[in-house]
Design a protein around this motif. Structure first.
Motif, PDB file in Angstrom:
ATOM      1  N   PRO A 112       1.345 -22.982 -43.493  1.00  0.00           N
ATOM      2  CA  PRO A 112       0.476 -22.466 -44.560  1.00  0.00           C
ATOM      3  C   PRO A 112       0.241 -20.965 -44.408  1.00  0.00           C
ATOM      4  CG  PRO A 112      -0.449 -24.462 -43.586  1.00  0.00           C
ATOM      5  CD  PRO A 112       0.689 -24.051 -42.707  1.00  0.00           C
ATOM      6  N   ARG A 124      -5.788 -21.838 -47.312  1.00  0.00           N
ATOM      7  CA  ARG A 124      -4.406 -21.924 -46.874  1.00  0.00           C
ATOM      8  C   ARG A 124      -3.553 -22.415 -48.052  1.00  0.00           C
ATOM      9  NH1 ARG A 124      -4.262 -26.109 -43.923  1.00  0.00           N
ATOM     10  NH2 ARG A 124      -6.438 -26.710 -44.162  1.00  0.00           N
ATOM     11  N   PRO A 220      -4.703 -26.517 -50.290  1.00  0.00           N
ATOM     12  CA  PRO A 220      -5.057 -27.600 -49.359  1.00  0.00           C
ATOM     13  C   PRO A 220      -5.755 -28.746 -50.081  1.00  0.00           C
ATOM     14  CG  PRO A 220      -5.733 -25.465 -48.497  1.00  0.00           C
ATOM     15  CD  PRO A 220      -5.309 -25.237 -49.907  1.00  0.00           C
TER      16      PRO A 220
END
Length: 370
Positions: A112, A124, A220
């Motif tokens: 990430p 991320r 995420p």
């Protein structure tokens, strides 16, 4: 070294490459690397031919048909200083280079990428897409990348490109300042900017980046869940206070927990009713604190709100039913004149100040537990 190979090596060569692989570079096999005077070289469209003599690039030929002689190979002639009119065979390697577009090359982030967002803070993200390139300067590409390999395919430099692309895209995302929620609406702009940013890196190795596409930038799972929750709030109505929504969610979860026996069922039912009332008030704009005072009907002093736990105020109409027989009680009645039942003491909600229904466990206006 067989006799047949030796005899075949004495004929004038026809040097060409018919592309039947995905290679970018192909070295033409010549017997003992000896190319005769008058050898025929055919370079097709989308190709370039590089002559390498004793480790040095002698000439680069574009598309066309050539007869190898001192007239069309002046650089090699100067290198060797031929004294015999180029009649003797000379040692050389011939490399064909594919100069067409190499398409559908994949790139993606292995780990990430950290970026700072104004709304969600540090998040991320992952991204992937594809790109295309072609060889622009065959001699530079040979010096910088493939060297003396007999053949060379895109997979051998995919790792080099991937590292360079991920680094450039990460830097571009950080500089753009685009909120993560709006990234999907800027894929075209970001792709164009990334292509321009990466072009000098490709040119340094003799290549040209002809296309670059960002297919997706994913967030995420936690951030996606937060976005989903905020979307559900907007769909439900104008819930301008996130804490109210959180409170309603907590009440729903408490009501859904299995309780022991009748007490648990009653608590769940009460919590469910309170939740419904609370959400209904939030959607309709109710649930606000009552005004501090109401003006008197005939110019008197304002009527204050009843204090918490104080004497009961009369409901609208000036009367209330007796809890025993239903007879209407006056404001001054402390006992029912019909059956003598004591008038119950009235309670008020500590949150909104509304009069509570006798025997109720929750406020009917805001859902606060009494």
């Amino acid at each position: 070294m067989g006799l047949f190979s030796f005899l075949r090596g004495q004929f004038i060569e026809v040097i060409e490459w018919i592309e039947d692989t995905d290679s970018i570079v192909y070295r033409f096999p010549v017997y003992d690397n000896a190319i005769k005077m008058g050898a025929q070289l055919t370079v097709r469209e989308g190709q370039a031919a590089i002559f390498v003599n004793e480790g040095q690039i002698a000439d680069v030929f574009g598309p066309g048909k050539y007869e190898l002689s001192t007239h069309n190979m002046p650089l090699l002639t100067a290198l060797k200083s031929w004294k015999y009119a180029f009649n003797s065979p000379f040692k050389a390697d011939v490399y064909f280079v594919n100069t067409t577009n190499i398409t559908d090359q994949k790139w993606g982030t292995t780990n990430p990428v950290m970026m700072r967002d104004k709304e969600f803070g540090v998040v991320r993200v992952r991204g992937f897409g594809n790109y295309s390139f072609k060889v622009k300067e065959p001699a530079v590409f040979m010096r910088e990348i493939f060297g003396s390999h007999e053949d060379f395919n895109p997979g051998q430099i995919a790792g080099f490109f991937k590292t360079m692309i991920v680094s450039g895209v990460s830097d571009l995302l950080a500089e753009s300042g685009i909120p993560v929620i709006d990234l999907a609406t800027h894929y075209d702009e970001l792709s164009s900017q990334a292509g321009a940013k990466l072009q000098p890196n490709f040119a340094a190795v003799g290549l040209s980046l002809t296309g670059f596409v960002i297919e997706n930038i994913s967030l995420p799972e936690e951030v996606e869940k937060m976005i989903d929750r905020r979307s559900s709030m907007n769909i439900a109505g104008n819930l301008d206070q996130y804490m109210k929504y959180q409170t309603a969610e907590s009440i729903r979860e408490a009501a859904s927990n299995p309780g022991g026996g009748l007490a648990g069922a009653g608590a769940g039912l009460g919590a469910g009713m309170a939740m419904g009332q609370m959400i209904n008030q939030m959607m309709s704009g109710a649930g606000q604190q009552p005004p501090a005072a109401e003006p008197a009907a005939a110019g008197g002093n304002p009527k204050p709100n009843p204090p918490q736990g104080g004497a009961a105020s009369e409901p609208e109409g000036g009367t209330e039913p007796c809890g025993g027989c239903g007879h209407s009680l006056k404001a001054t009645d402390k006992f029912c004149p019909e059956c003598g039942t004591p008038r119950p003491e009235r309670r008020f909600c500590p949150e909104c100040g509304s009069a509570a229904v006798p025997g109720a466990k929750f406020c009917s206006s805001c859902g606060t537990k009494l």
